[in-house]
Design a protein around this motif. Structure first.
Motif, PDB file in Angstrom:
ATOM      1  N   PHE A  49      21.911 -30.637   1.797  1.00  0.00           N
ATOM      2  CA  PHE A  49      21.785 -29.237   2.536  1.00  0.00           C
ATOM      3  C   PHE A  49      20.856 -29.349   3.546  1.00  0.00           C
ATOM      4  N   PHE A  50      20.058 -30.140   3.308  1.00  0.00           N
ATOM      5  CA  PHE A  50      18.846 -30.128   4.536  1.00  0.00           C
ATOM      6  C   PHE A  50      19.597 -30.471   5.893  1.00  0.00           C
ATOM      7  N   ILE A  51      20.512 -31.319   5.739  1.00  0.00           N
ATOM      8  CA  ILE A  51      21.382 -31.917   7.043  1.00  0.00           C
ATOM      9  C   ILE A  51      21.924 -30.586   7.406  1.00  0.00           C
ATOM     10  N   TYR A  52      22.433 -29.825   6.795  1.00  0.00           N
ATOM     11  CA  TYR A  52      23.216 -28.417   7.162  1.00  0.00           C
ATOM     12  C   TYR A  52      22.181 -27.509   7.868  1.00  0.00           C
ATOM     13  N   TYR A  53      21.127 -27.437   7.194  1.00  0.00           N
ATOM     14  CA  TYR A  53      20.068 -26.656   7.611  1.00  0.00           C
ATOM     15  C   TYR A  53      19.310 -26.876   8.992  1.00  0.00           C
ATOM     16  N   GLN A  54      19.257 -28.194   9.121  1.00  0.00           N
ATOM     17  CA  GLN A  54      18.636 -28.837  10.315  1.00  0.00           C
ATOM     18  C   GLN A  54      19.693 -28.321  11.631  1.00  0.00           C
ATOM     19  N   LEU A  55      20.916 -28.529  11.096  1.00  0.00           N
ATOM     20  CA  LEU A  55      21.918 -28.134  12.383  1.00  0.00           C
ATOM     21  C   LEU A  55      21.795 -26.578  12.478  1.00  0.00           C
ATOM     22  N   TYR A  56      21.792 -25.757  11.584  1.00  0.00           N
ATOM     23  CA  TYR A  56      21.566 -24.491  11.777  1.00  0.00           C
ATOM     24  C   TYR A  56      20.277 -24.040  12.499  1.00  0.00           C
ATOM     25  N   LYS A  57      19.387 -24.852  12.366  1.00  0.00           N
ATOM     26  CA  LYS A  57      18.208 -24.621  12.898  1.00  0.00           C
ATOM     27  C   LYS A  57      18.334 -24.838  14.285  1.00  0.00           C
ATOM     28  N   TYR A  58      19.029 -25.881  14.923  1.00  0.00           N
ATOM     29  CA  TYR A  58      19.229 -26.222  16.478  1.00  0.00           C
ATOM     30  C   TYR A  58      20.139 -25.302  16.862  1.00  0.00           C
ATOM     31  N   TYR A  59      21.453 -24.653  16.219  1.00  0.00           N
ATOM     32  CA  TYR A  59      21.912 -23.688  16.536  1.00  0.00           C
ATOM     33  C   TYR A  59      22.126 -22.337  15.728  1.00  0.00           C
ATOM     34  N   PRO A  60      21.176 -21.421  15.438  1.00  0.00           N
ATOM     35  CA  PRO A  60      21.047 -20.455  14.538  1.00  0.00           C
ATOM     36  C   PRO A  60      21.996 -19.348  14.913  1.00  0.00           C
ATOM     37  N   ASP A  61      22.676 -19.198  15.857  1.00  0.00           N
ATOM     38  CA  ASP A  61      23.603 -18.002  16.030  1.00  0.00           C
ATOM     39  C   ASP A  61      25.083 -18.540  16.052  1.00  0.00           C
ATOM     40  N   LEU A  62      25.205 -19.741  16.081  1.00  0.00           N
ATOM     41  CA  LEU A  62      26.807 -20.365  15.870  1.00  0.00           C
ATOM     42  C   LEU A  62      27.178 -20.774  14.686  1.00  0.00           C
ATOM     43  N   PRO A  63      28.474 -20.738  14.251  1.00  0.00           N
ATOM     44  CA  PRO A  63      28.877 -21.338  13.094  1.00  0.00           C
ATOM     45  C   PRO A  63      29.183 -22.690  13.190  1.00  0.00           C
ATOM     46  N   LEU A  64      29.443 -23.258  12.323  1.00  0.00           N
ATOM     47  CA  LEU A  64      29.925 -24.737  12.466  1.00  0.00           C
ATOM     48  C   LEU A  64      31.089 -25.350  13.594  1.00  0.00           C
ATOM     49  N   THR A  65      32.107 -24.412  13.452  1.00  0.00           N
ATOM     50  CA  THR A  65      33.013 -24.915  14.488  1.00  0.00           C
ATOM     51  C   THR A  65      32.713 -24.603  16.045  1.00  0.00           C
ATOM     52  N   SER A  66      31.618 -23.627  16.252  1.00  0.00           N
ATOM     53  CA  SER A  66      31.061 -23.576  17.657  1.00  0.00           C
ATOM     54  C   SER A  66      30.213 -24.671  17.843  1.00  0.00           C
ATOM     55  N   TYR A  67      29.168 -24.933  17.165  1.00  0.00           N
ATOM     56  CA  TYR A  67      28.268 -25.816  17.448  1.00  0.00           C
ATOM     57  C   TYR A  67      28.749 -27.689  17.331  1.00  0.00           C
ATOM     58  N   LEU A  68      29.950 -27.599  16.880  1.00  0.00           N
ATOM     59  CA  LEU A  68      30.650 -29.017  17.063  1.00  0.00           C
ATOM     60  C   LEU A  68      30.848 -28.962  18.603  1.00  0.00           C
ATOM     61  N   GLN A  69      31.338 -28.182  19.118  1.00  0.00           N
ATOM     62  CA  GLN A  69      31.714 -28.153  20.489  1.00  0.00           C
ATOM     63  C   GLN A  69      30.526 -28.448  21.423  1.00  0.00           C
ATOM     64  N   LYS A  70      29.445 -27.739  21.195  1.00  0.00           N
ATOM     65  CA  LYS A  70      28.101 -28.166  21.847  1.00  0.00           C
ATOM     66  C   LYS A  70      27.608 -29.513  21.597  1.00  0.00           C
ATOM     67  N   ILE A  71      27.931 -30.027  20.532  1.00  0.00           N
ATOM     68  CA  ILE A  71      27.023 -31.435  20.051  1.00  0.00           C
ATOM     69  C   ILE A  71      28.104 -32.613  20.797  1.00  0.00           C
ATOM     70  N   VAL A  72      29.208 -32.349  20.421  1.00  0.00           N
ATOM     71  CA  VAL A  72      30.212 -33.946  20.711  1.00  0.00           C
ATOM     72  C   VAL A  72      31.266 -33.379  21.885  1.00  0.00           C
ATOM     73  N   GLY A  73      31.351 -32.312  22.569  1.00  0.00           N
ATOM     74  CA  GLY A  73      32.008 -31.714  23.782  1.00  0.00           C
ATOM     75  C   GLY A  73      33.009 -30.789  23.284  1.00  0.00           C
ATOM     76  N   LYS A  74      33.554 -30.132  23.995  1.00  0.00           N
ATOM     77  CA  LYS A  74      34.575 -29.091  23.990  1.00  0.00           C
ATOM     78  C   LYS A  74      35.871 -29.540  23.285  1.00  0.00           C
ATOM     79  N   TRP A  75      36.390 -30.521  23.771  1.00  0.00           N
ATOM     80  CA  TRP A  75      37.841 -31.052  23.071  1.00  0.00           C
ATOM     81  C   TRP A  75      37.717 -31.817  21.684  1.00  0.00           C
ATOM     82  N   VAL A  76      36.759 -32.597  21.845  1.00  0.00           N
ATOM     83  CA  VAL A  76      36.586 -33.390  20.666  1.00  0.00           C
ATOM     84  C   VAL A  76      35.915 -32.441  19.475  1.00  0.00           C
ATOM     85  N   GLY A  77      35.133 -31.510  19.864  1.00  0.00           N
ATOM     86  CA  GLY A  77      34.642 -30.539  18.770  1.00  0.00           C
ATOM     87  C   GLY A  77      35.662 -29.458  18.489  1.00  0.00           C
TER      88      GLY A  77
END
Length: 367
Positions: free
Chosen positions: A51-79
């Motif tokens: 869970f701390f993995i999920y929470y740390q990702l949430y701290k980086y992108y607190p206003d975005l759900p998983l499907t949104s910050y995927l695109q921020k991290i690995v790029g639009k199309w891969v995300g």
């Protein structure tokens, strides 16, 4: 995301109901016999680390759900591709949980009712609830949380007064050593139910006080883990190791043995009450995560258009996922290896590593 906010307490309630869900019904850790409760606690410990993995990702992108910050991290199309895979994963797990509860109801009290009818009634109720919005689900959760706990306390008192508990069934502790217990706890139970907290990454942006997110989720996981552990201890104490291992639904078997003064008996209704409530919330949260993810990935303005189609997919997937219950259970073992570990642990760990270096570069450049 929906323009709604939920309180820390509402999220806590949803985490507890979600984590207990179907886990409390099944014989978790039965492979290690009377040491199942130790394996569950180890799984809880591992789940907290994940869970701390999920929470740390949430701290980086607190206003975005998983499907949104995927695109921020690995790029639009891969995300977007990864986001689509997570949507399918959420729908698949929702279908599995729906099949779990449908099978239990048809094999216990609705023997003559087709599985399709049971699953349809459940999914229609969930479609209606999700259509009303996540805030409504959270408020309903607050109400049923109290009912669940009152029912659990009543059931525990009746088991104790029935004289069914034999703590000698829990001995000897660690009969076959610690290794099998560690293997079961940190390879199986870590993914079910505790690793399923990955779905909460789609809900965390809705909490109104972001500072509370960590402790709310952790306290919910711990409480649910303790409840599941106590249930396993009670089941083993009442049924013994062999029956706990062989019974597909040990809690039902335990409750079925309650008998006080030849008057209080046949209390399966307590079990069924929890069954319907726990099933509803677990499926609904996976269902909502798939819906919110689809709206995000396909950039739709109105999620109402997808509520019904996703519900139909989940319903038919639950029926076609396996031809019988034995095949369904066998498939579930493979799911842990080939789906749960990648989606719950491996991919989030890679995402966190990339996000760490991306945010580190941003901080360095800003200085």
């Amino acid at each position: 995301m929906e323009k709604v906010k939920i309180s820390g307490y509402q999220l806590f309630v949803l985490v507890v109901l979600f984590e207990m869900g179907s886990a409390i019904l099944l014989g978790l850790g039965s492979e290690v016999k009377q040491d199942a409760w130790i394996a569950i606690l180890l799984g809880l410990f591992g789940g907290i680390i994940v869970f701390f993995i999920y929470y740390q990702l949430y701290k980086y992108y607190p206003d975005l759900p998983l499907t949104s910050y995927l695109q921020k991290i690995v790029g639009k199309w891969v995300g977007r591709l990864l986001g689509l895979l997570y949507i399918v994963y959420f729908m698949y797990v929702a279908a599995r949980v729906l099949r779990d509860f449908g099978e239990l109801l048809t094999t216990t009290i609705y023997n003559s009712t087709p599985l399709f009818i049971i699953n349809t009634l459940m999914i229609v109720t969930i479609i209606y609830g999700v259509h009303k919005g996540f805030e409504v689900l959270a408020r309903v959760g607050e109400l049923y949380f109290i009912i669940i706990y009152l029912t659990a306390i009543l059931g525990m008192l009746l088991i104790i007064f029935s004289g069914l508990i034999h703590l000698s069934n829990l001995a000897p502790i660690l009969e076959n050593g610690l290794n099998p217990v560690i293997k079961t706890g940190l390879t199986q139970i870590i993914t079910f139910p505790f690793g399923e907290m990955i779905v909460i990454t789609m809900v965390l942006p809705l909490i109104n006080d972001k500072k509370k997110a960590k402790w709310v989720c952790l306290s919910g996981m711990v409480l649910a883990g303790i409840n599941i552990t106590i249930t396993a201890v009670v089941n083993i104490s009442v049924l013994g190791v062999d029956l706990y291992h062989r019974s597909p639904f040990p809690l039902l078997t335990t409750i079925g043995r309650i008998q006080i003064a030849d008057f209080i008996e046949r209390l399966d209704v307590l079990f069924m009450l929890y069954l319907v409530i726990g099933g509803f919330f677990k499926i609904a949260i996976f269902y909502y995560a798939a819906l919110a993810g689809a709206v995000d990935v396909f950039q739709m303005k109105n999620q109402g258009k997808l509520v019904f189609p996703i519900g139909i997919i989940v319903l038919f997937a639950s029926i076609t996922i396996a031809s019988n219950f034995a095949e369904f259970i066998k498939e579930g073992i493979a799911v842990t290896i080939y789906l749960s570990w990648p989606f719950q642990i491996i991919i989030p760990s890679i995402l966190l590593t990339i996000a760490y270096f991306r945010n580190r570069k941003k901080q360095t450049s800003s200085l």
